[in-house]
Every structure is written in structure tokens, then in C-alpha cells.
Design a protein around this motif. Structure first.
Motif, mmCIF file in Angstrom:
data_model
loop_
_atom_site.group_PDB
_atom_site.id
_atom_site.type_symbol
_atom_site.label_atom_id
_atom_site.label_comp_id
_atom_site.label_asym_id
_atom_site.label_seq_id
_atom_site.Cartn_x
_atom_site.Cartn_y
_atom_site.Cartn_z
ATOM 1 N N LEU A 115 34.251 36.945 41.477
ATOM 2 C CA LEU A 115 35.488 36.642 42.046
ATOM 3 C C LEU A 115 35.974 36.487 43.361
ATOM 4 O O LEU A 115 36.797 35.719 43.821
ATOM 5 N N SER A 116 35.119 37.143 44.206
ATOM 6 C CA SER A 116 35.152 36.907 45.802
ATOM 7 C C SER A 116 35.130 35.567 46.247
ATOM 8 O O SER A 116 35.684 35.132 47.066
ATOM 9 N N LYS A 117 34.421 34.605 45.153
ATOM 10 C CA LYS A 117 34.193 33.142 45.917
ATOM 11 C C LYS A 117 35.510 32.550 45.628
ATOM 12 O O LYS A 117 35.719 31.171 46.073
ATOM 13 N N ILE A 118 36.381 32.965 44.679
ATOM 14 C CA ILE A 118 37.638 32.335 44.218
ATOM 15 C C ILE A 118 38.900 33.167 45.019
ATOM 16 O O ILE A 118 39.520 32.277 45.625
ATOM 17 N N ASP A 119 38.776 34.182 44.898
ATOM 18 C CA ASP A 119 40.028 35.233 45.543
ATOM 19 C C ASP A 119 39.385 36.476 46.211
ATOM 20 O O ASP A 119 39.296 37.437 45.370
ATOM 21 N N SER A 120 38.838 36.559 47.452
ATOM 22 C CA SER A 120 38.243 37.676 48.079
ATOM 23 C C SER A 120 39.204 38.870 48.048
ATOM 24 O O SER A 120 38.685 40.087 47.636
ATOM 25 N N LEU A 121 40.452 38.714 48.396
ATOM 26 C CA LEU A 121 41.333 39.876 48.346
ATOM 27 C C LEU A 121 41.591 40.593 47.082
ATOM 28 O O LEU A 121 41.628 41.526 46.969
ATOM 29 N N LYS A 122 41.845 39.627 46.087
ATOM 30 C CA LYS A 122 42.030 40.275 44.628
ATOM 31 C C LYS A 122 40.757 40.914 44.327
ATOM 32 O O LYS A 122 40.626 41.816 43.696
ATOM 33 N N ALA A 123 39.622 40.428 44.467
ATOM 34 C CA ALA A 123 38.238 40.999 44.037
ATOM 35 C C ALA A 123 38.079 42.412 44.858
ATOM 36 O O ALA A 123 37.662 43.347 44.225
ATOM 37 N N GLN A 124 38.517 42.621 46.225
ATOM 38 C CA GLN A 124 38.334 43.691 46.893
ATOM 39 C C GLN A 124 39.439 44.886 46.277
ATOM 40 O O GLN A 124 39.051 45.909 46.114
ATOM 41 N N ASN A 125 40.741 44.252 46.075
ATOM 42 C CA ASN A 125 41.850 45.372 45.299
ATOM 43 C C ASN A 125 41.358 45.677 43.925
ATOM 44 O O ASN A 125 41.639 46.955 43.491
ATOM 45 N N LEU A 126 40.648 44.557 43.218
ATOM 46 C CA LEU A 126 40.556 44.986 41.735
ATOM 47 C C LEU A 126 38.916 46.000 41.344
ATOM 48 O O LEU A 126 38.981 46.639 40.875
#
Length: 471
Positions: A71-82
């Protein structure tokens, strides 16, 4: 009564005996071996739960870390939060497995275990004044050790319920948040499998725990003769606590549960009153019950719908190696010929269940000669055999059976020297029918064809009929 007391003394010839009396002054004796059995059983189960919980959490964290990297490769912020807080929480759950659950974290009726509740109360009764516990330091230490082991096992089951609840909620959240992303499906499937099999394994452990040994059954039978024990259990069991039975210690707080009147009022607000509303509710309830029964027949062990798998589970996944083994024996008779006497092949075997419908195994057999007729009956050794086989369920209680065997027969009467084969090969295929004899014993009948029979010198009968049982 005097003879009963003497008999009980012979039945329990161990040192350090727990003694109680009922209202008729009949001595009730319980071997201290009961305490050792309880402690050993509890300690063993605690180790299994700890090991399985650590393994499942480690695998779950591994899958979450993989999802986070993707997911970090697609949306790093969402990956961090999730994932950051979740991976940290999983790590804390894993680290806390070795510790004891605090009183503040004791959870839920779902984590209760009626067997452990009964076992803990039995030990508490033996510790109390009514048990007339023999004053012996060794026995007292064993009793305290057993109580501690049961308490720690309760903690482990409670921790397992926490892990199940967290993984179940986490699995649902990840499915909602990530199902729209390509490439995440495989990892989500692995998470779902891990969650399902962890819950199944905990259920399996509870069932294993319920299997009482003979010493446990005997102790409970003895204690049930005591009115004081019955009174103690009625006041301290979980059922008494849940339903606020009179005299129950630590009654459960039922505040917030809806009454029947409140439920009926809520239905009237939603659907209105009158016969039409009642009929509509009845129809919907019948449909819901029918759907629930259908799901329950497919997955009878599920605690709730949130554990419903989206894959086809392997029922053998949660079974240990020893639990997959099935031992048995069978017998086969062959009529006499001019080369052989009447023989009986007595075989023992062990099978390994690799699938709910299939098993494979090995066996050995001994060929016993029994003479050539009623006027010529004598026993003789006629050789041995080595067997291998595979069973696969066709339908109901009918199975496809195939195998390969090597049979050794040292001598043949009536053949020129050197023309007989001491070792002969058999390739078997056929049908077996299995049936239940009792809860632990299953019978089977096999009809097999040896397609290598024409290679035997001398020729043997191609049809084999075997009767046996498995346990």
C-alpha cells in the motif's frame, strides 16, 4: 458401609489422600493423583495455547507488514495510518501472551469455559473447610499448584478470546479498506485463513480439554455424593453468577439487557401493531431461522457469522499429527489349494488422514496356516506381508481403496525347486464399506482385486475379502 470403606482404601492405595464425608458419614476418598493429573493437563494445554497464539500473531503481523509495503507504493499516508498502530498492537498482544491477564481485562462470556469453571470450583471446594482436607503439606502444595495451573489456563483462554476478537475486527476493517486495490487479495485471503484456523484451533483445544481421564471422572463421582459440594457448586458456578441465582457469589451485572416488553415495543415502532405486523415478523423470523440452520449445518463450529470463511476450510488443518493417526487391523481368509493350506492373514495397520476424505497408511500381516480341512487342522507359519494403501471417500460410507503389497511365503509344496517365488507383489484396488460400532470403534469391509495375480507362481486368487476395524 464398612466393606465399602475397605474397598475404597484398596481402590486408592496412594499416599496423601483427600478425605471428605457426606451426611451419612460415609468416607469419600480422592487420590492425590487427581491433583497431579489436573495440573499436568492444564500445564500442557497452556503451553499449546501459548505456542499457537504466538505463531498466529507472528503470521498475522507478517501479512500486515506485506500489505503495508504494497500500500505504501500506492498511498504512503494511508499505509502509515492503517498499519502502524495495528502492527504495534499485534506486537503488544504477542508480548503479553507470556504474562498473566489483569483483572481489568477479563472478558466476555465468549471466553468462558464451563469445564474449567467446574474444575476450578471443584479445586476451590477441596481447598475450603467443607472438604475436610487431610493436613499434609505435600497434598496442600499439590492442591495449590493445581489451582494455580487452572487459573493460568483460564487466563490463556481469555487472552485467546482477546486475540480472536482483535483479529476478527481487524480482518473486517482490512477487507473494507483494501479490497478495491489490485494485488491485495492474496494477502487478505491469508489473513482470513489465519483468523479462521486460529479460532478453530482454540475450539479444538476446548474439546480436548473436556475429554476427562478416568481419575477425573472418579473424583467428580465421589464429590457429587456430598451435599456440601452440590451446594458449593450451585453458588459459585458461572451459571449461578449469570442468572443471579440466590446465594451466588459475584453475580453478573445484567444492566442494559433488553426485556421482552422492550423488544416487542421496538418491533411495534418499526412495523406497527396488529395481526399483519405479527405475521410479517413471524415470516421474517422463519426465513432467518431457515437461513441460520443452513449455515450452521455447513459450519457447525462457528461462534458467530463474523468467522464465516470465504474459502473452503481444511478440517485437518487444526489436527495434530497424533490426532490424524488412525490405528486398525483386519483379517483375510484364503481357501486351501494343492500348494497352500487354508490361511488367515492377520494384519495391523496405521493410517494418516491427509484430508477429511482421504488417508494413507502402512501395515504388516502374518499368514497363519490352518490345515487343509476339518480332518486336517493344524497351525503353521506361512509367511508375512508388508502393505501400503490409500483410502478416499466416494460417497457416504463407501470408500475407494488401493494399495501395494509384498508378501513372503517361504516354501511351496508340489513345485519343483526354484520355480516358486518367495516374495510376490500385489497391486490392489477395490471398494470398502465403513460403519460405526461405537463412539470409538469403526468397522470396515473391503472387496479388493489383485491385478498382479497372474504374475504369481503359483497362481493365487485375485479376489480379496477383508474384514476389520479402526479405532
Amino acid at each position: 458401609m464398612k466393606y465399602l470403606s475397605i474397598l475404597l482404601l484398596f481402590m486408592f492405595p496412594f499416599k496423601g489422600v483427600l478425605i471428605a464425608q457426606d451426611s451419612t458419614k460415609t468416607p469419600i476418598q480422592i487420590s492425590e493423583k487427581y491433583l497431579s493429573t489436573v495440573k499436568k493437563k492444564s500445564d500442557n494445554m497452556e503451553r499449546k495455547i501459548t505456542a499457537k497464539s504466538e505463531q498466529s500473531l507472528r503470521r498475522f503481523m507478517k501479512q500486515e507488514e506485506k500489505l503495508k509495503r504494497k500500500l505504501s507504493k500506492i498511498d504512503s499516508l494511508k499505509a502509515q495510518n492503517l498499519f502502524s498502530n495495528s502492527i504495534d498492537s499485534l506486537g503488544k498482544l504477542k508480548a503479553g501472551i507470556q504474562g498473566k491477564l489483569s483483572r481489568a481485562k477479563k472478558i466476555l462470556p465468549g471466553g468462558s469455559n464451563m469445564y474449567l469453571d467446574s474444575l476450578g470450583n471443584t479445586l476451590s471446594f477441596l481447598q475450603g473447610p467443607n472438604s475436610l482436607l487431610k493436613q499434609s503439606k505435600g497434598v496442600t502444595d499439590k492442591l495449590n499448584g493445581s489451582i494455580k495451573a487452572v487459573d493460568e489456563l483460564k487466563d490463556k483462554f481469555q487472552q485467546a478470546e482477546q486475540i480472536k476478537a482483535y483479529i476478527r475486527e481487524r480482518k473486517q476493517l482490512l477487507k473494507e479498506q483494501l479490497s478495491q486495490y489490485a494485488g491485495m487479495t492474496k494477502n487478505l485471503q491469508k489473513i482470513n485463513k489465519e483468523a479462521y484456523y486460529y479460532a478453530q484451533q482454540m475450539r479444538e483445544y476446548k474439546e480436548v480439554l473436556k475429554d476427562k481421564k478416568k481419575i477425573e471422572q472418579k473424583a467428580i463421582e465421589q464429590l457429587k455424593k456430598l451435599p456440601a459440594f452440590k451446594d458449593f457448586m450451585s453458588k459459585n458456578s458461572q451459571i449461578a453468577s449469570l442468572f443471579n441465582l440466590q446465594g451466588a457469589s459475584n453475580p453478573a451485572n445484567l444492566e442494559g439487557l433488553q426485556t421482552r416488553a422492550q423488544v416487542e415495543q421496538l418491533i411495534q415502532q418499526r412495523l406497527g401493531s396488529g395481526p399483519n405486523a405479527g405475521a410479517a415478523v413471524s415470516q421474517q423470523m422463519a426465513e432467518a431461522r431457515s437461513r441460520f440452520d443452513e449455515l450452521k449445518s455447513k459450519f457447525p463450529d462457528l461462534d458467530n457469522a463474523a468467522e464465516m470463511p470465504d474459502f473452503k476450510p481444511n478440517e485437518m488443518k487444526t489436527k495434530s499429527f497424533l490426532q490424524r493417526l488412525e490405528f486398525g487391523s483386519n483379517i483375510q481368509f484364503q481357501r486351501s489349494t494343492k500348494f497352500f493350506p487354508t490361511t488367515g492373514d492377520f494384519a495391523g495397520q496405521v493410517a494418516y488422514k491427509f484430508h477429511k476424505n482421504g488417508s494413507t497408511g502402512v501395515g504388516v500381516s502374518y499368514k497363519l496356516g490352518m490345515g487343509t480341512g476339518f480332518n486336517d487342522i493344524h497351525l503353521s507359519g506361512q509367511g508375512v506381508g508388508l502393505r501400503s494403501f490409500v483410502d478416499w471417500k466416494l460417497k457416504g460410507t463407501f470408500f475407494l481403496n488401493g494399495g501395494y503389497e509384498q508378501n513372503y511365503q517361504p516354501s511351496y509344496v508340489g513345485l519343483p525347486d526354484g520355480t516358486g517365488q518367495p516374495w510376490t507383489q500385489s497391486g490392489l484396488i477395490g471398494i470398502s464399506k465403513k460403519y460405526k460400532i461405537n463412539s470409538k470403534l469403526k468397522g470396515n469391509m473391503m472387496l479388493l482385486f489383485d491385478f498382479l495375480y497372474n504374475q504369481h507362481v503359483p497362481r493365487t486368487d485375485p479376489i480379496k475379502v477383508r474384514l476389520g476395524y479402526n479405532f
